[in-house]
Design a protein around this motif. Structure first.
Motif, PDB file in Angstrom:
ATOM      1  N   ASN A   1       0.850  -1.176   0.004  1.00 40.35           N
ATOM      2  CA  ASN A   1      -0.007   0.266  -0.011  1.00 40.35           C
ATOM      3  C   ASN A   1       0.889   1.128   0.049  1.00 40.35           C
ATOM      4  N   PRO A   2       0.915   1.994  -1.132  1.00 39.34           N
ATOM      5  CA  PRO A   2       1.705   3.265  -1.240  1.00 39.34           C
ATOM      6  C   PRO A   2       1.211   4.352  -0.341  1.00 39.34           C
ATOM      7  N   ASP A   3      -0.038   4.391  -0.246  1.00 41.59           N
ATOM      8  CA  ASP A   3      -0.616   5.549   0.649  1.00 41.59           C
ATOM      9  C   ASP A   3      -0.119   5.852   1.945  1.00 41.59           C
ATOM     10  N   TRP A   4       0.772   4.772   2.690  1.00 44.20           N
ATOM     11  CA  TRP A   4       1.195   5.008   3.776  1.00 44.20           C
ATOM     12  C   TRP A   4       2.654   5.442   3.764  1.00 44.20           C
ATOM     13  N   ALA A   5       3.287   5.806   2.461  1.00 41.36           N
ATOM     14  CA  ALA A   5       4.643   5.929   2.647  1.00 41.36           C
ATOM     15  C   ALA A   5       5.135   7.030   3.093  1.00 41.36           C
ATOM     16  N   PRO A   6       6.198   7.274   3.926  1.00 42.57           N
ATOM     17  CA  PRO A   6       6.859   8.293   4.500  1.00 42.57           C
ATOM     18  C   PRO A   6       6.801   9.530   3.860  1.00 42.57           C
ATOM     19  N   GLU A   7       6.592  10.679   4.526  1.00 42.36           N
ATOM     20  CA  GLU A   7       6.617  11.976   3.880  1.00 42.36           C
ATOM     21  C   GLU A   7       7.387  12.702   4.406  1.00 42.36           C
ATOM     22  N   ASN A   8       8.126  12.646   5.534  1.00 44.10           N
ATOM     23  CA  ASN A   8       9.133  13.409   6.201  1.00 44.10           C
ATOM     24  C   ASN A   8      10.123  12.546   7.045  1.00 44.10           C
ATOM     25  N   PHE A   9      11.263  13.259   7.422  1.00 38.04           N
ATOM     26  CA  PHE A   9      12.316  12.693   7.848  1.00 38.04           C
ATOM     27  C   PHE A   9      12.060  12.076   9.692  1.00 38.04           C
ATOM     28  N   SER A  10      10.645  12.289   9.818  1.00 37.36           N
ATOM     29  CA  SER A  10      10.416  11.729  11.218  1.00 37.36           C
ATOM     30  C   SER A  10       9.848  10.228  10.748  1.00 37.36           C
ATOM     31  N   ASP A  11       9.207  10.318   9.845  1.00 35.59           N
ATOM     32  CA  ASP A  11       8.879   8.862   9.498  1.00 35.59           C
ATOM     33  C   ASP A  11       9.719   8.075   8.706  1.00 35.59           C
ATOM     34  N   TYR A  12      10.474   8.754   7.524  1.00 38.39           N
ATOM     35  CA  TYR A  12      11.586   7.984   7.033  1.00 38.39           C
ATOM     36  C   TYR A  12      13.057   8.347   7.817  1.00 38.39           C
ATOM     37  N   ALA A  13      13.381   7.528   8.662  1.00 34.75           N
ATOM     38  CA  ALA A  13      14.335   7.988   9.897  1.00 34.75           C
ATOM     39  C   ALA A  13      15.839   7.607   9.150  1.00 34.75           C
ATOM     40  N   LEU A  14      16.451   8.952   8.802  1.00 34.98           N
ATOM     41  CA  LEU A  14      17.767   8.606   8.612  1.00 34.98           C
ATOM     42  C   LEU A  14      18.571   8.511   9.955  1.00 34.98           C
ATOM     43  N   PRO A  15      19.766   7.949   9.867  1.00 37.53           N
ATOM     44  CA  PRO A  15      20.449   7.800  11.135  1.00 37.53           C
ATOM     45  C   PRO A  15      21.083   9.277  11.450  1.00 37.53           C
ATOM     46  N   THR A  16      21.189   9.531  13.022  1.00 32.56           N
ATOM     47  CA  THR A  16      21.570  10.670  13.405  1.00 32.56           C
ATOM     48  C   THR A  16      22.904  10.499  14.084  1.00 32.56           C
ATOM     49  N   PHE A  17      23.272  11.669  14.592  1.00 30.12           N
ATOM     50  CA  PHE A  17      24.696  11.315  15.356  1.00 30.12           C
ATOM     51  C   PHE A  17      24.636  10.282  16.242  1.00 30.12           C
ATOM     52  N   LEU A  18      23.395  10.282  16.979  1.00 25.36           N
ATOM     53  CA  LEU A  18      23.389   9.147  18.131  1.00 25.36           C
ATOM     54  C   LEU A  18      23.375   7.457  17.470  1.00 25.36           C
ATOM     55  N   ASP A  19      22.665   7.721  16.335  1.00 26.67           N
ATOM     56  CA  ASP A  19      22.487   6.107  15.578  1.00 26.67           C
ATOM     57  C   ASP A  19      24.033   5.669  15.218  1.00 26.67           C
ATOM     58  N   TYR A  20      24.901   6.704  14.900  1.00 23.51           N
ATOM     59  CA  TYR A  20      26.358   6.265  14.445  1.00 23.51           C
ATOM     60  C   TYR A  20      26.842   5.675  15.677  1.00 23.51           C
ATOM     61  N   PRO A  21      27.733   4.676  15.330  1.00 20.92           N
ATOM     62  CA  PRO A  21      28.180   3.814  16.641  1.00 20.92           C
ATOM     63  C   PRO A  21      28.960   4.552  17.303  1.00 20.92           C
ATOM     64  N   GLU A  22      28.942   4.259  18.699  1.00 17.56           N
ATOM     65  CA  GLU A  22      29.969   5.114  19.638  1.00 17.56           C
ATOM     66  C   GLU A  22      31.187   5.275  19.228  1.00 17.56           C
TER      67      GLU A  22
END
Lengths: 338, 162
Positions: free
Chosen positions: A251-272
């Protein structure tokens, strides 16, 4: 409960095509002040292709890199390059630049022969100067040659531009016996080791340490190589754990529309702890042994992290991304099956 | 209804006619020609539009322009002094803390706010403070390193590395 695991992956990354031909062209123009304009069709998206091609041009013309101007906005009218993809630029475009530099040196010798009253074959080019062999005091700098070609001074005006073109050996039909075919220009080799902590209550995967080492032929610019290793980790990490274009496919209707839904890794997601390494084994097909590798650094982390998850909880996750939901469902299924 | 908005931009007073619905990012980019703050997601997620408002980092895409009346706004254009790059800019440059550069204006402003509040942050504190700024080229490691060397005083104006 947090469970730890370690996983690793090896990558063979093809750089540059061979099958369909993979050409690049370049031109180097001598300006009246002795500086050089390098025209290449490869577009720099931030990966540094213009920087390394300037490095090659400066090395080959034996002048400081500050004397070589290259522009990213010239690609509309620059000689063509097949493009900045397939990790091909570092392998292929330097050959075109090398040929252009040789052509420009030849034209400089020919042009200076009248002014220095010597046959072009008796002239030599070195370190930004053209001079008579055996009589180095009879010489002209690039600025003197460039100025004369523009404004005269005893010689006809001329536009001194060296041009070059190159592509890897063309397509060879595959061997009917073995199926073997030289499909790519060169292969780069990478290895990735990931350490993870899997929270079996929340399903969260934390990559605590990640190491990538790449064999790149020749690190033309080590800082850029480092950026590419650590940069490729970004989509690699996202693909593995968070980024999903169609979480409720089909179902393409629920595709992400922003970076909150489509979560790019942040500084905190990069390995310690993020470690990288560069190995150099000069490749015979590259100028100074250089070849590309960059996109490969995206490909190591996903299987390494998945293997680490397997090491931690004993389950091979066979879908990307391994979101908390996927992990928890897999843990439930394992428990249900006893 | 249009109104005149007066505030301090990078140290100089500015007056600009705005509507009540315009964001600070709209006004900076479209009306004042200050294009350092980038329009990334226009949704508050990515952080590349970050500016400092009275020293605090804010998303200019989520800030109604009229709320900055009389206040001080600092963008990346205001970071250098007399043509001399800010220590963070020098460190970003020399440590390769960007590739395409689209996130860099926001990264620099967030990093400046961090160091203004906490001159010697730990690696964990840097990661936490900067986590609202996204970089698709994946330059996080290099950005952390650049902030660390500035915190260590490597680019300090007095006797530091030029």
């Amino acid at each position: 409960m947090k469970k730890k695991g370690v996983g690793m992956a090896c990558v063979l990354h093809p750089t540059g095509n061979k099958g369909a031909g993979d050409p690049s062209n370049a031109a180097i123009q001598l300006k009246p002040d002795g500086t050089l304009v390098l025209l290449v069709g490869a577009v720099d998206l931030g990966q540094g292709s213009t920087t390394i091609l300037r490095q090659f041009a400066a090395d080959l013309m034996e002048v400081p890199i500050e004397h070589v101007f290259a522009s990213n906005f010239a690609d509309d009218f620059a000689p063509l390059s097949l493009g900045s993809f397939a990790s091909r630029v570092t392998l292929i475009d330097p050959h075109a630049v090398e040929n252009a530099a040789e052509d420009l040196k030849k034209k400089i010798r020919e042009y200076a022969s009248d002014l220095l009253e010597a046959h072009p074959d008796d002239l030599e080019y070195k370190e930004g100067k053209v001079f008579v062999k055996g009589a180095p005091d009879r010489s002209m700098t690039l600025a003197e040659v460039g100025g004369a070609s523009m404004f005269g001074g005893g010689a006809d005006p001329a536009l001194l531009v060296g041009t070059g073109a190159w592509q890897p050996a063309r397509f060879h039909p595959h061997d009917p016996e073995t199926g073997a075919m030289p499909a790519v220009g060169a292969i780069s080799f990478g290895a990735c080791v990931a350490e993870v902590e899997v929270d079996t209550e929340t399903g969260m995967v934390d990559v605590t340490k990640l190491t990538q080492v790449w064999e790149v032929g020749k690190a033309v610019n080590p800082l850029l190589v480092r950026q590419q290793i650590n940069g490729g980790l970004h989509p690699g990490l996202g693909t593995t754990l968070t980024e999903n274009s169609y979480p409720y496919y089909p179902n393409p209707d629920w595709a992400p529309e922003n970076f909150s839904d489509y979560a790019l890794p942040t500084f905190l997601d990069y390995p310690e702890e993020t470690l990288w390494g560069i190995e150099e084994v000069p490749h015979p097909a590259g100028v100074k042994g250089a070849k590309g590798f960059s996109e490969g650094s995206t490909n190591g982390p996903p299987p390494a992290i998945m293997a680490a998850i397997h090491d931690a909880i004993g389950i091979w996750i066979d879908e990307y991304p391994a979101t908390p939901e996927v992990i928890l469902r897999a843990l439930e299924a394992k428990e249900a099956s006893g | 209804m249009k109104q005149i908005l007066s505030f301090i931009l990078n140290g100089s007073p500015v007056d600009v006619i705005v509507t009540p619905t315009e964001t600070l990012l709209d006004v900076l980019r479209e009306k004042l020609g200050v294009t350092g703050p980038k329009r990334g997601c226009d949704d508050g997620d990515c952080g590349t539009c970050t500016v400092l408002l009275d020293g605090e980092p804010v998303r200019s895409c989520l800030t109604i322009a009229l709320t900055v009346a009389g206040r001080e706004v600092l963008t990346v254009e205001g970071l250098s002094t007399d043509g001399d790059l800010h220590p963070l800019q020098k460190a970003f440059h020399e440590h390769g803390a960007f590739q395409c550069g689209f996130c860099t204006p926001g990264m620099l402003m967030s990093a400046k706010a961090l160091l203004d509040h906490n001159p010697t942050p730990s690696r964990t504190e840097i990661r936490e403070y900067m986590s609202g700024n996204l970089c698709r080229c994946g330059s996080y490691e290099e950005i952390i390193e650049a902030i660390q060397v500035v915190a260590a005083g490597e680019y300090a104006p007095s006797g530091g590395k030029e």
